[in-house]
Scaffold this active site. Structure first.
Site, PDB file in Angstrom:
ATOM      1  N   HIS A  47      18.390 -34.967 -24.130  1.00 13.94           N
ATOM      2  CA  HIS A  47      19.294 -34.387 -24.544  1.00 13.94           C
ATOM      3  C   HIS A  47      19.245 -33.758 -26.067  1.00 13.94           C
ATOM      4  O   HIS A  47      18.286 -34.375 -26.748  1.00 13.94           O
ATOM      5  CB  HIS A  47      20.406 -35.372 -24.629  1.00 13.94           C
ATOM      6  CG  HIS A  47      20.825 -35.911 -23.120  1.00 13.94           C
ATOM      7  ND1 HIS A  47      22.051 -36.399 -23.056  1.00 13.94           N
ATOM      8  CD2 HIS A  47      20.170 -36.169 -22.149  1.00 13.94           C
ATOM      9  CE1 HIS A  47      22.054 -36.709 -22.032  1.00 13.94           C
ATOM     10  NE2 HIS A  47      20.946 -36.656 -21.123  1.00 13.94           N
ATOM     11  N   GLU A  49      20.929 -34.063 -28.698  1.00 14.16           N
ATOM     12  CA  GLU A  49      21.110 -34.824 -29.788  1.00 14.16           C
ATOM     13  C   GLU A  49      19.941 -35.885 -29.897  1.00 14.16           C
ATOM     14  O   GLU A  49      19.408 -35.850 -31.030  1.00 14.16           O
ATOM     15  CB  GLU A  49      22.312 -35.706 -29.433  1.00 14.16           C
ATOM     16  CG  GLU A  49      23.550 -35.019 -29.224  1.00 14.16           C
ATOM     17  CD  GLU A  49      23.720 -34.679 -27.823  1.00 14.16           C
ATOM     18  OE1 GLU A  49      25.182 -34.856 -27.263  1.00 14.16           O
ATOM     19  OE2 GLU A  49      23.077 -34.518 -27.056  1.00 14.16           O
ATOM     20  N   CYS A  77      27.429 -37.851 -24.904  1.00 18.64           N
ATOM     21  CA  CYS A  77      27.198 -38.759 -24.036  1.00 18.64           C
ATOM     22  C   CYS A  77      27.168 -40.143 -24.570  1.00 18.64           C
ATOM     23  O   CYS A  77      27.041 -40.421 -25.712  1.00 18.64           O
ATOM     24  CB  CYS A  77      26.447 -38.522 -22.894  1.00 18.64           C
ATOM     25  SG  CYS A  77      24.711 -38.931 -23.292  1.00 18.64           S
ATOM     26  N   CYS A  80      23.698 -40.651 -26.341  1.00 16.82           N
ATOM     27  CA  CYS A  80      23.769 -40.060 -27.607  1.00 16.82           C
ATOM     28  C   CYS A  80      24.533 -40.463 -28.570  1.00 16.82           C
ATOM     29  O   CYS A  80      24.072 -40.524 -29.850  1.00 16.82           O
ATOM     30  CB  CYS A  80      23.969 -38.442 -27.323  1.00 16.82           C
ATOM     31  SG  CYS A  80      22.688 -37.724 -26.219  1.00 16.82           S
TER      32      CYS A  80
END
Length: 143
Positions: A47, A49, A77, A80
């Protein structure tokens, strides 16, 4: 946020969901940047992040990102949001809210859970229309 949006555009080129992130120092310098690389790397943790947090930690030579700000184009999410808490960032700034999977207030609120030892400041909705337009355009091509 514009730097995070530029990162998100790079994810589109790799046929991944256009989410971008940057980690800023207390003085506003970019310490780390990233975009989704799940498809490219075959990595479920790829991801934006996580990529940006890892880059910032490498740049600083430590995992504690105290004084830093995580800027991301979509509400983080649970994974993260948890990584942001564990990395000790001072704040999270995000563009679009994610009512289906957001963990910074929409579906869950991981970062404000009083049982955790760190609670970053949260600022949402920054350039949300631009981020939403990028996401909508990407998903139109996927249908």
């Amino acid at each position: 946020m514009r730097a995070a949006l530029a990162e998100a555009a790079q994810a589109v080129a790799a046929d991944d969901v256009p989410i971008g992130a940057v980690v800023l120092s207390g003085s506003g310098d970019v310490l780390g940047a990233g975009h989704n690389v799940r498809e490219r790397d075959g990595d479920p943790t790829g991801h934006a992040e996580i990529v940006a947090l890892r880059a910032a930690a490498a740049a600083l030579g430590q995992w504690r990102l105290t004084g830093c700000t995580l800027v991301v184009t979509l509400e983080p999410c649970t994974m993260c949001a948890g990584a942001a808490v564990l990395s000790r960032v001072d704040r999270i700034v995000f563009a679009a809210y994610d009512v289906k999977a957001g963990a910074v207030g929409s579906l869950w609120d991981v970062v404000r859970d009083r049982r955790l030892n760190h609670r970053p400041e949260v600022i949402g909705g920054v350039l949300a229309d631009e981020s939403t337009a990028l996401l909508d355009a990407f998903f139109r091509t996927q249908r």
